[in-house]
Design a protein around this motif. Sequence first.
Motif, PDB file in Angstrom:
ATOM      1  N   SER A 198       1.180  -1.710  -0.484  1.00  0.00           N
ATOM      2  CA  SER A 198      -0.078  -0.031  -0.267  1.00  0.00           C
ATOM      3  C   SER A 198       0.552   1.323  -0.079  1.00  0.00           C
ATOM      4  O   SER A 198       2.077   1.077   0.798  1.00  0.00           O
ATOM      5  CB  SER A 198      -0.721   0.485   1.279  1.00  0.00           C
ATOM      6  OG  SER A 198       0.053  -0.552   2.557  1.00  0.00           O
ATOM      7  N   ASP A 200       0.284   4.104   0.513  1.00  0.00           N
ATOM      8  CA  ASP A 200      -0.112   5.331   1.289  1.00  0.00           C
ATOM      9  C   ASP A 200       0.226   4.582   3.209  1.00  0.00           C
ATOM     10  O   ASP A 200      -0.180   4.782   4.252  1.00  0.00           O
ATOM     11  CB  ASP A 200      -1.610   5.918   2.030  1.00  0.00           C
ATOM     12  CG  ASP A 200      -2.372   4.877   2.014  1.00  0.00           C
ATOM     13  OD1 ASP A 200      -2.169   3.637   1.858  1.00  0.00           O
ATOM     14  OD2 ASP A 200      -3.862   5.261   1.786  1.00  0.00           O
ATOM     15  N   SER A 202      -1.426   2.294   4.458  1.00  0.00           N
ATOM     16  CA  SER A 202      -2.659   1.481   4.990  1.00  0.00           C
ATOM     17  C   SER A 202      -2.407   0.243   5.425  1.00  0.00           C
ATOM     18  O   SER A 202      -3.774  -0.165   6.202  1.00  0.00           O
ATOM     19  CB  SER A 202      -4.039   1.926   4.224  1.00  0.00           C
ATOM     20  OG  SER A 202      -3.762   1.659   2.708  1.00  0.00           O
ATOM     21  N   LYS A 204      -1.131  -3.669   6.766  1.00  0.00           N
ATOM     22  CA  LYS A 204      -0.740  -3.445   8.196  1.00  0.00           C
ATOM     23  C   LYS A 204      -0.536  -4.929   8.343  1.00  0.00           C
ATOM     24  O   LYS A 204      -1.177  -5.638   6.910  1.00  0.00           O
ATOM     25  CB  LYS A 204      -0.567  -3.149   9.530  1.00  0.00           C
ATOM     26  CG  LYS A 204      -1.188  -1.568   9.380  1.00  0.00           C
ATOM     27  CD  LYS A 204      -0.409  -0.519   9.137  1.00  0.00           C
ATOM     28  CE  LYS A 204      -0.933   1.273  10.008  1.00  0.00           C
ATOM     29  NZ  LYS A 204       0.604   1.513   8.845  1.00  0.00           N
ATOM     30  N   HIS A 207      -3.144  -7.036   9.699  1.00  0.00           N
ATOM     31  CA  HIS A 207      -4.674  -7.730   8.588  1.00  0.00           C
ATOM     32  C   HIS A 207      -4.461  -8.509   8.001  1.00  0.00           C
ATOM     33  O   HIS A 207      -3.625  -9.521   7.315  1.00  0.00           O
ATOM     34  CB  HIS A 207      -4.918  -6.089   7.419  1.00  0.00           C
ATOM     35  CG  HIS A 207      -5.134  -4.946   7.739  1.00  0.00           C
ATOM     36  ND1 HIS A 207      -4.253  -3.808   7.661  1.00  0.00           N
ATOM     37  CD2 HIS A 207      -5.890  -4.451   8.708  1.00  0.00           C
ATOM     38  CE1 HIS A 207      -4.752  -2.433   8.458  1.00  0.00           C
ATOM     39  NE2 HIS A 207      -6.077  -2.527   9.313  1.00  0.00           N
ATOM     40  N   ASP A 312     -10.996   1.622   3.141  1.00  0.00           N
ATOM     41  CA  ASP A 312     -10.028   2.346   3.918  1.00  0.00           C
ATOM     42  C   ASP A 312      -8.988   1.782   3.610  1.00  0.00           C
ATOM     43  O   ASP A 312      -7.642   2.207   4.087  1.00  0.00           O
ATOM     44  CB  ASP A 312     -10.595   3.173   5.195  1.00  0.00           C
ATOM     45  CG  ASP A 312     -11.234   3.614   6.164  1.00  0.00           C
ATOM     46  OD1 ASP A 312     -11.417   4.159   4.586  1.00  0.00           O
ATOM     47  OD2 ASP A 312     -12.057   3.405   6.439  1.00  0.00           O
ATOM     48  N   LEU A 313      -8.246   0.835   3.120  1.00  0.00           N
ATOM     49  CA  LEU A 313      -6.830  -0.362   3.088  1.00  0.00           C
ATOM     50  C   LEU A 313      -6.901  -0.416   1.717  1.00  0.00           C
ATOM     51  O   LEU A 313      -7.562  -1.182   0.989  1.00  0.00           O
ATOM     52  CB  LEU A 313      -7.343  -1.949   3.703  1.00  0.00           C
ATOM     53  CG  LEU A 313      -7.962  -2.354   4.479  1.00  0.00           C
ATOM     54  CD1 LEU A 313      -7.806  -3.431   5.299  1.00  0.00           C
ATOM     55  CD2 LEU A 313      -6.959  -0.968   6.274  1.00  0.00           C
ATOM     56  N   HIS A 314      -6.307   0.700   1.599  1.00  0.00           N
ATOM     57  CA  HIS A 314      -5.471   0.608  -0.283  1.00  0.00           C
ATOM     58  C   HIS A 314      -4.433  -0.194  -0.968  1.00  0.00           C
ATOM     59  O   HIS A 314      -3.257   0.499  -0.801  1.00  0.00           O
ATOM     60  CB  HIS A 314      -4.851   2.156   0.086  1.00  0.00           C
ATOM     61  CG  HIS A 314      -6.184   3.259   0.663  1.00  0.00           C
ATOM     62  ND1 HIS A 314      -5.903   4.226   1.301  1.00  0.00           N
ATOM     63  CD2 HIS A 314      -7.620   3.414   0.316  1.00  0.00           C
ATOM     64  CE1 HIS A 314      -6.987   5.486   0.968  1.00  0.00           C
ATOM     65  NE2 HIS A 314      -7.727   3.616   0.774  1.00  0.00           N
TER      66      HIS A 314
END
Length: 336
Positions: A198, A200, A202, A204, A207, A312-314
């Motif tokens: 990702s 950015d 986002s 981790k 996840h 929100d997860l890119h």
Amino acid sequence: MADATAEEGNAPIIVDDTISELDSTFSDAGSDTTSLKSSVLKYRFEHGRRYHAFRDGRYLMPNDEKEQDRMDILSYLFILALDGKLFLAPIGDHPQRILDLGCGTGQWAIDVGDMLPSAQVIGNDLSPIQPSMVPPNVQFEVDDIESDWAFKTPFDFIHSRYMSSAVKSWPRLFQQTFEHLKPGGYFEFLDFDFNYRSDDGSVKETHDMYINAAEYIRAANILGQEPCPGPKLKAWAEDAGFVNIKERRLKIPSGPWPKDPTLKELGAWHQIQALEGIEAWTMGLFTRVLGWSPEEVQVHLAKARKDIQNPDLHGYVLLYVVYGQKPKEEKEKTFE
């Protein structure tokens, strides 16, 4: 159309900050060595999924109708990623013989057969799941591409896509591809690097979508079947002797979160196939190789699916397309 640098995987993907959930725009979105014997159709069933019988265990994913539907979704995704093309190699308008390695449902071979009616198109796979109604110039064979090839006539074009975790020796596969091409003939391989990234930060390591990819990669490596061949395709091609090699690298988003419309559509289709297919690439590997129980897998899958649908997860994976040419001055190989 995505900008050139983004297509090549060198620029960060701009997030569409107007999206809060799954975008409604996209929510509806061989050889003669082996004959087709009855044993090929005696499939193995495990945890409610069907697996191939020929060379049992060589391919790690199911071959049932649910998986076939996912493969057809991926077929569309690949065409979209290639700007509407079936391949990038400049093979000309009149190739005579084309081979599709690990053809799956046969969709690519059928499409190419329709596009190039003068060419003989052969697709081979471990599973006889291809349709019987096909163009007259298309045929399918059951075979293991890692066995010795027994084709007696070389090809103008050899194609393969999405063979992740299905090949034990990629250098040998490239060598066989080289040997069975005519001088001046082309190969084109398309495959992934499944490590989630990702731009950015986002996504981790905690996840479950990241854990799923990481554990898939670990399990396939334990078996010695390369899970992320994409970044290595070019080097293998060079080692095999190919010339005029080109590589294209593309970011495939985890969902329809990018602002760019082409990347948004790619992400939407990737999300659909991931939600449909995550059980397919997880259940067999995690239970057989990593020792997870089916119940543990299902709990993990529920969490991973939530991550895949989280705008929100890119995250994204990388798709590599590599093609090249056998030197024209090579003496054409004759097969006994």
